[in-house]
Design a protein around this motif. Structure first.
Motif, PDB file in Angstrom:
ATOM      1  N   VAL A 179      -5.946   0.732   5.284  1.00  0.00           N
ATOM      2  CA  VAL A 179      -5.771  -0.663   5.668  1.00  0.00           C
ATOM      3  C   VAL A 179      -4.312  -0.863   6.043  1.00  0.00           C
ATOM      4  N   ILE A 180      -4.094  -1.434   7.222  1.00  0.00           N
ATOM      5  CA  ILE A 180      -2.746  -1.742   7.697  1.00  0.00           C
ATOM      6  C   ILE A 180      -2.637  -3.256   7.691  1.00  0.00           C
ATOM      7  N   GLU A 229       3.413  -4.779   7.263  1.00  0.00           N
ATOM      8  CA  GLU A 229       3.967  -5.197   5.979  1.00  0.00           C
ATOM      9  C   GLU A 229       3.591  -4.223   4.875  1.00  0.00           C
ATOM     10  N   MET A 230       2.382  -3.639   4.971  1.00  0.00           N
ATOM     11  CA  MET A 230       1.896  -2.728   3.941  1.00  0.00           C
ATOM     12  C   MET A 230       0.792  -1.846   4.499  1.00  0.00           C
ATOM     13  N   VAL A 231       0.729  -0.617   3.984  1.00  0.00           N
ATOM     14  CA  VAL A 231      -0.359   0.301   4.304  1.00  0.00           C
ATOM     15  C   VAL A 231      -0.986   0.701   2.974  1.00  0.00           C
ATOM     16  N   SER A 232      -2.311   0.616   2.892  1.00  0.00           N
ATOM     17  CA  SER A 232      -2.982   1.052   1.669  1.00  0.00           C
ATOM     18  C   SER A 232      -4.068   2.060   2.007  1.00  0.00           C
ATOM     19  N   ALA A 233      -4.274   2.980   1.067  1.00  0.00           N
ATOM     20  CA  ALA A 233      -5.282   4.023   1.251  1.00  0.00           C
ATOM     21  C   ALA A 233      -5.695   4.545  -0.117  1.00  0.00           C
ATOM     22  N   ARG A 234      -6.893   5.124  -0.162  1.00  0.00           N
ATOM     23  CA  ARG A 234      -7.354   5.762  -1.390  1.00  0.00           C
ATOM     24  C   ARG A 234      -7.097   7.252  -1.253  1.00  0.00           C
ATOM     25  N   LEU A 239       4.753  -0.118   0.619  1.00  0.00           N
ATOM     26  CA  LEU A 239       5.580  -1.209   1.137  1.00  0.00           C
ATOM     27  C   LEU A 239       6.860  -0.621   1.718  1.00  0.00           C
ATOM     28  N   PRO A 240       7.605  -1.392   2.531  1.00  0.00           N
ATOM     29  CA  PRO A 240       8.881  -0.891   3.040  1.00  0.00           C
ATOM     30  C   PRO A 240       9.782  -0.427   1.889  1.00  0.00           C
ATOM     31  N   GLY A 241      10.452   0.707   2.079  1.00  0.00           N
ATOM     32  CA  GLY A 241      11.349   1.243   1.062  1.00  0.00           C
ATOM     33  C   GLY A 241      10.665   2.122   0.033  1.00  0.00           C
ATOM     34  N   HIS A 242       9.361   2.403   0.217  1.00  0.00           N
ATOM     35  CA  HIS A 242       8.618   3.246  -0.723  1.00  0.00           C
ATOM     36  C   HIS A 242       9.229   4.639  -0.776  1.00  0.00           C
ATOM     37  N   ALA A 243       9.205   5.259  -1.935  1.00  0.00           N
ATOM     38  CA  ALA A 243       9.698   6.629  -2.091  1.00  0.00           C
ATOM     39  C   ALA A 243       8.864   7.595  -1.249  1.00  0.00           C
TER      40      ALA A 243
END
Length: 86
Positions: free
Chosen positions: A44-45, A13-18, A27-31
């Protein structure tokens, strides 16, 4: 440096990172973008079939394309909990 192994692949659903530019959530559709991972860092996945996944990473990049997110890290190890950096 050659690719040593693929650590994880799948739907999320989302991937986050520093990154060196700050915290990034994809998120899906991110540039499309290319970011340098901050050190030390954590990726984090969220929303996988097995729950949220946490990885400690050292060095590398995060790439976002229309095909998905790719993280290329010099070192990567699974984490059991979210670190204090998030």
């Amino acid at each position: 440096m050659a690719v040593e192994e693929k650590v994880w692949s799948g739907e999320a659903e989302m991937v986050s990172a520093r990154t060196t530019e700050g915290e990034l959530g994809v998120l899906p559709g991110h540039a499309p973008l290319l970011g340098q991972l901050a050190e030390p860092g954590e990726v984090v996945i969220k929303g996988t079939e097995t729950g949220d996944l946490y990885f400690t990473v050292e060095g590398g990049f995060l790439s976002v394309t229309s095909e998905g997110v790719t993280v290329l890290a010099e070192e990567c190890a699974p984490s059991t909990a979210k670190s204090a950096t998030h």
